[in-house]
Design an enzyme around this catalytic site. Structure first.
Site, short mmCIF file in Angstrom:
data_model
loop_
_atom_site.label_atom_id
_atom_site.label_comp_id
_atom_site.label_asym_id
_atom_site.label_seq_id
_atom_site.Cartn_x
_atom_site.Cartn_y
_atom_site.Cartn_z
N TYR A 172 13.74 11.29 61.36
CA TYR A 172 14.88 11.84 60.58
C TYR A 172 16.00 13.36 61.20
CZ TYR A 172 16.76 15.13 57.22
OH TYR A 172 18.07 16.09 57.14
N SER B 97 21.76 19.52 60.06
CA SER B 97 19.66 20.49 59.17
C SER B 97 19.28 21.12 60.32
CB SER B 97 19.03 19.09 58.96
OG SER B 97 17.60 20.06 58.47
#
Length: 273
Positions: free
Chosen positions: A145, A132
């Site tokens: 995350y 990501s």
């Protein structure tokens, strides 16, 4: 048609499903997996070889890799796509939930890579780790995350040099916001935390981002990410990193700013929240 084989995790929806469909359209032998095999029966109808695979289970990983070994004997591409986002201030996140985040997003790909590398060496294949832009830039509320994706990026960098003598490629796919149910689940995970009063602005920013990100013009589609994965798996010398979408490319460049500049931006967000 091709005689190449790909294993994809997290195919029940979003990026994983779009990736499985694209590889199928190109004639690959596709092993599409999900925690619940009932979620991907339509992919089986389309020709995929489906299986239940919980990436936190050593037994599941071994069983699926053994199946590919028995049926094919090699593997051209492993797509580590399964993952989820845990958002919230780090002080409010219990260690057990942080462990679960890493178990899926970091230990899961590690399990698959270890098990699949003997087959990938036979085919001189490619590992595609779906990371990501938050694996390049961490923001308030995203420490858990981002921490998992930073770890995946670091492991991929090390792995790339380790397997280069075997002509195995390692690629990082770095999407920005994507039109999937990812943000919905991330919001649900944040709702399960027990918040204190100290971080109201962090929770507000998480809620705002999960509400609007899916409708932003900078949002990519799962098909765009799938195309990037397929392209990386199909060339002989792929790039090491593929930011997907305009927002992703912008964030990667923002990472070059001094830390104090980014901290000042976060400070403005806090004051206006």
């Amino acid at each position: 048609m091709t005689d190449e084989t790909v294993l994809i995790t997290g195919c029940s929806s979003g990026i994983g499903r779009a990736t499985a469909e694209l590889f199928l359209d190109d004639g690959w032998t596709v092993y599409a997996t999900s925690r619940n095999a009932d979620d991907i029966t339509d992919l089986a109808d389309d020709g995929a070889r489906t299986d239940a695979l919980d990436v936190t289970s050593n037994d599941d990983v071994a069983r699926v890799i053994d199946r590919i070994d028995d049926e094919i004997g090699s593997l051209d591409c492993l797509v580590n796509n399964a993952g989820y986002g845990l958002y919230g201030p780090l002080e409010d996140i219990p260690a057990t939930e942080l462990h679960d985040q890493f178990d899926v997003n970091v230990y899961g790909p590690h399990r698959l890579i270890r098990a699949a590398l003997p087959l990938l060496r036979v085919a001189e294949g490619t590992v595609c780790n779906v990371s990501s832009v938050q694996g390049r830039l961490s923001v308030p509320g995203g420490g858990a995350y981002s921490g998992s994706k930073f770890a995946l990026e670091a492991m991929s960098d090390a792995l790339r040099a380790e397997v280069e003598p075997f002509n195995v490629d390692v690629v990082l796919i770095e999407p920005g916001p994507v039109e999937t149910n990812f943000q919905e689940r991330a919001g649900s995970e944040a709702d399960d935390l027990i918040p204190g009063n100290e971080y109201d602005w962090v929770y507000e920013s998480i809620e705002d981002s999960t509400t609007v990100s899916g409708s932003l013009p900078i949002t990519s589609t799962p098909e765009e990410v799938a195309t990037t994965i397929h392209d990386a798996a199909s060339v002989s010398a792929p790039e090491t990193r593929y930011p997907v979408g305009r927002f992703a490319r912008l964030v990667v460049n923002t990472r070059l700013l001094p830390d104090r500049v980014r901290d000042a931006v976060f400070g403005l967000v806090r004051r206006f929240a």
